[in-house]
Motif scaffolding. Structure first.
Motif, PDB file in Angstrom:
ATOM      1  N   TYR A 284     -21.041  17.089-110.916  1.00 51.02           N
ATOM      2  CA  TYR A 284     -19.707  17.684-110.840  1.00 51.02           C
ATOM      3  C   TYR A 284     -19.181  17.873-109.432  1.00 51.02           C
ATOM      4  O   TYR A 284     -18.116  18.458-109.245  1.00 51.02           O
TER       5      TYR A 284
ATOM      6  N   LYS B  89     -17.742  15.880-107.488  1.00 46.95           N
ATOM      7  CA  LYS B  89     -16.432  15.256-107.269  1.00 46.95           C
ATOM      8  C   LYS B  89     -15.277  16.148-107.719  1.00 46.95           C
ATOM      9  O   LYS B  89     -14.131  15.951-107.328  1.00 46.95           O
ATOM     10  N   TYR B  90     -15.557  17.131-108.552  1.00 45.53           N
ATOM     11  CA  TYR B  90     -14.514  18.046-109.036  1.00 45.53           C
ATOM     12  C   TYR B  90     -14.395  19.325-108.208  1.00 45.53           C
ATOM     13  O   TYR B  90     -13.467  20.095-108.406  1.00 45.53           O
ATOM     14  N   LEU B  91     -15.345  19.527-107.330  1.00 47.29           N
ATOM     15  CA  LEU B  91     -15.344  20.768-106.542  1.00 47.29           C
ATOM     16  C   LEU B  91     -14.606  20.610-105.238  1.00 47.29           C
ATOM     17  O   LEU B  91     -14.485  19.621-104.655  1.00 47.29           O
TER      18      LEU B  91
END
Length: 75
Positions: A71, A73-75
């Protein structure tokens, strides 16, 4: 490691740090007197906790570092 050894190690780390945020968090933890009792939580929260503990016992866990990679890439 005994409880006394653990206390000494923690005390050393506290004395060595200058991180004010960390020290504030430690102080809050040490001053927090109330413990959450499972029976005092809403029924749906109790069930969720019990379900999570059962999954952990069954080895149905994803390591933290794996989740963070997935995850990132979403942070």
């Amino acid at each position: 490691m005994s409880i006394e050894e653990l206390k000494i190690e923690i005390a050393k780390k506290v004395l060595e740090t200058d991180d004010e945020d960390l020290l504030s968090e430690i102080e809050m933890l040490l001053n927090y007197n109330e413990k959450v009792v499972l029976e005092e939580l809403p029924k749906h929260v109790q069930e969720g906790i019990k379900r999570g503990l059962k999954q952990a016992e069954e080895g149905k866990l994803t390591p933290h570092d794996e989740v963070m990679k997935r995850y990132a890439k979403y942070l």
